[in-house]
Design a protein around this motif. Structure first.
Motif, PDB file in Angstrom:
ATOM      1  N   ILE A  20     -44.723 -21.069 -58.846  1.00  0.00           N
ATOM      2  CA  ILE A  20     -44.686 -22.361 -58.152  1.00  0.00           C
ATOM      3  C   ILE A  20     -43.230 -22.815 -58.059  1.00  0.00           C
ATOM      4  CG2 ILE A  20     -45.488 -24.760 -58.186  1.00  0.00           C
ATOM      5  CD1 ILE A  20     -47.941 -23.839 -59.740  1.00  0.00           C
ATOM      6  N   LEU A  21     -42.731 -22.911 -56.829  1.00  0.00           N
ATOM      7  CA  LEU A  21     -41.365 -23.400 -56.593  1.00  0.00           C
ATOM      8  C   LEU A  21     -41.454 -24.836 -56.076  1.00  0.00           C
ATOM      9  CD1 LEU A  21     -39.610 -20.354 -54.832  1.00  0.00           C
ATOM     10  CD2 LEU A  21     -39.904 -20.822 -57.271  1.00  0.00           C
ATOM     11  N   VAL A  22     -40.632 -25.704 -56.627  1.00  0.00           N
ATOM     12  CA  VAL A  22     -40.789 -27.143 -56.357  1.00  0.00           C
ATOM     13  C   VAL A  22     -39.442 -27.770 -55.970  1.00  0.00           C
ATOM     14  CG1 VAL A  22     -41.561 -29.346 -57.346  1.00  0.00           C
ATOM     15  CG2 VAL A  22     -42.663 -27.229 -58.061  1.00  0.00           C
ATOM     16  N   HIS A  23     -39.439 -28.526 -54.890  1.00  0.00           N
ATOM     17  CA  HIS A  23     -38.203 -29.231 -54.511  1.00  0.00           C
ATOM     18  C   HIS A  23     -38.038 -30.505 -55.349  1.00  0.00           C
ATOM     19  CE1 HIS A  23     -35.374 -31.649 -52.103  1.00  0.00           C
ATOM     20  NE2 HIS A  23     -34.809 -30.456 -51.940  1.00  0.00           N
ATOM     21  N   GLU A  42     -31.108 -23.255 -53.908  1.00  0.00           N
ATOM     22  CA  GLU A  42     -31.638 -22.616 -55.122  1.00  0.00           C
ATOM     23  C   GLU A  42     -33.047 -22.081 -54.884  1.00  0.00           C
ATOM     24  OE1 GLU A  42     -29.424 -25.347 -58.523  1.00  0.00           O
ATOM     25  OE2 GLU A  42     -31.350 -25.960 -57.740  1.00  0.00           O
ATOM     26  N   LEU A  43     -33.863 -22.838 -54.163  1.00  0.00           N
ATOM     27  CA  LEU A  43     -35.244 -22.402 -53.951  1.00  0.00           C
ATOM     28  C   LEU A  43     -35.293 -21.161 -53.066  1.00  0.00           C
ATOM     29  CD1 LEU A  43     -37.058 -25.855 -53.550  1.00  0.00           C
ATOM     30  CD2 LEU A  43     -37.087 -24.356 -55.547  1.00  0.00           C
ATOM     31  N   SER A  44     -34.403 -21.083 -52.066  1.00  0.00           N
ATOM     32  CA  SER A  44     -34.445 -19.876 -51.228  1.00  0.00           C
ATOM     33  C   SER A  44     -33.940 -18.670 -52.019  1.00  0.00           C
ATOM     34  CB  SER A  44     -33.709 -20.060 -49.904  1.00  0.00           C
ATOM     35  OG  SER A  44     -32.401 -20.499 -50.117  1.00  0.00           O
ATOM     36  N   PHE A  62     -40.184 -26.246 -43.462  1.00  0.00           N
ATOM     37  CA  PHE A  62     -39.047 -25.350 -43.198  1.00  0.00           C
ATOM     38  C   PHE A  62     -38.655 -24.576 -44.453  1.00  0.00           C
ATOM     39  CE2 PHE A  62     -36.561 -29.132 -44.529  1.00  0.00           C
ATOM     40  CZ  PHE A  62     -35.647 -28.548 -45.384  1.00  0.00           C
ATOM     41  N   MET A  63     -38.897 -25.149 -45.617  1.00  0.00           N
ATOM     42  CA  MET A  63     -38.550 -24.469 -46.880  1.00  0.00           C
ATOM     43  C   MET A  63     -39.491 -23.277 -47.103  1.00  0.00           C
ATOM     44  SD  MET A  63     -37.822 -27.706 -49.377  1.00  0.00           S
ATOM     45  CE  MET A  63     -36.544 -28.889 -48.957  1.00  0.00           C
ATOM     46  N   ASN A 113     -32.552 -27.268 -42.799  1.00  0.00           N
ATOM     47  CA  ASN A 113     -33.625 -28.190 -42.391  1.00  0.00           C
ATOM     48  C   ASN A 113     -33.855 -28.039 -40.882  1.00  0.00           C
ATOM     49  OD1 ASN A 113     -32.662 -29.047 -44.923  1.00  0.00           O
ATOM     50  ND2 ASN A 113     -33.351 -31.135 -44.593  1.00  0.00           N
ATOM     51  N   SER A 114     -34.453 -26.920 -40.518  1.00  0.00           N
ATOM     52  CA  SER A 114     -34.681 -26.572 -39.108  1.00  0.00           C
ATOM     53  C   SER A 114     -35.817 -25.559 -39.080  1.00  0.00           C
ATOM     54  CB  SER A 114     -33.404 -25.933 -38.526  1.00  0.00           C
ATOM     55  OG  SER A 114     -32.987 -24.855 -39.346  1.00  0.00           O
TER      56      SER A 114
END
Ligand code: 13P
Ligand code: SF4
Length: 301
Positions: A20-23, A42-44, A62-63, A113-114
């Protein structure tokens, strides 16, 4: 919410070989179940590094797309398919193609953010954490920056490079006004002020630093920072308070809420693991071209 939601999420995670990756803007309770909590960059990077078949991406569309661009072999789940980003939707691939025709010879630098389709029309991607570095690395003097005009303006000031800016912006950060910063500084005269570079230039000018969300997390951990006024999405205060007991954090504005980030709840995380949906997958033809722009960014940072 059934009391055992968290236990059921943990059990399903093991069963499905999921992470689980969380912003940093997600609800506190969602941050608390994350294997990793971080900013967009970091998440990418984490999405590539993790050894799991399934990524539950608690963030915005987008993430999850970026995770899919980098990991076509992994299943990317976005617990609420409607969790979009209004700034990302302020430009589409057709509009970008038209702009490129008007500006021949320009290098296109696109904020992460696209949409994937917009990334596919771009030369470089960047995030708020590495935008200055990426633009500095571009050899061309002619740069088109999309879609965030405020991040673009901030990068121009930092690099001294002139860029054409697409007029997009983040509605959540636009809710933070210069007056809010002035008022908070009066209320807390000893506090430092950090803001996100998606804020307006007037707000950034009044801050001590403009940093990505994880930049803000690192800034708050400094021993010389005891009180901090924070100009970004309010939920970041959950992590700031958790990691810095004894320090004082003040949101610059309680209006800085991203409704899309809030769409994801523990129940939806559980449901997505049970149903293995909604899946985000970028079509291969777009993915290959978008990946080239993301890879160029990752080579620089
Ligand atoms: P960060 O990359 O700084 O986490 O920002 C992402 C975002 O959407 C800010 O609004
Ligand atoms: Fe998009 Fe702004 Fe929400 Fe970030 S905070 S996801 S830029 S709307």
């Amino acid at each position: 919410m059934a009391d055992n939601t968290v236990e059921r999420i943990q059990a399903l995670k093991k069963e499905k070989n999921a992470v689980i990756l969380v912003h940093n803007y997600q609800r506190g309770e969602v941050q608390d179940i994350g294997d990793f909590v971080g900013d967009s960059l970091e998440l990418s990077q984490k999405a590539v590094a993790v050894d799991a078949e399934v990524i539950v991406f608690c963030g915005v569309h987008f993430m999850a797309e970026t995770a899919s661009i980098l990991n076509p072999q992994k299943t990317i789940l976005l617990p609420d398919a409607a969790s979009g980003c209004p700034m990302a939707d302020m430009i589409n691939s057709e509009q970008l193609r038209k702009k490129k025709q008007e500006l021949p010879g320009y290098t296109v630098v696109t904020y992460v953010n696209s949409t994937a389709a917009v990334k596919a029309e771009s030369d470089y991607c960047c995030t708020s954490a590495n935008g200055v570095k990426v633009v500095n690395a571009v050899k061309n003097d002619k740069i088109l920056f999309v879609p965030d005009q405020y991040l673009g303006d901030y990068i121009m000031k930092k690099t001294g490079k002139k860029m054409e800016l697409w007029p997009g912006y983040c509605p959540t950060h636009a809710n933070i006004k210069a007056e809010d910063i002035k008022q908070k500084r009066m209320e807390h005269p000893k506090a430092k002020v950090v803001v996100h570079p998606e804020c307006t230039p007037e707000v950034i000018k009044l801050a001590d630093e403009a940093l990505s969300t994880s930049g803000i997390i690192r800034y708050a951990a400094r021993p010389d920072v005891q009180e901090l006024i924070v100009g970004t999405e309010v939920e970041i205060l959950h992590r700031l308070k958790k990691e810095n007991p004894g320090k004082q954090f003040y949101p610059a504005s309680l209006k800085a809420v991203c409704p899309n980030m809030k769409r994801i709840t523990l129940e939806k995380v559980l449901q997505s693991l049970e149903m293995m949906m909604p899946v985000v997958r970028v079509p291969e033809e777009i993915r290959i071209r978008a990946k080239a722009a993301v890879d160029r960014m990752l080579e620089i940072v």
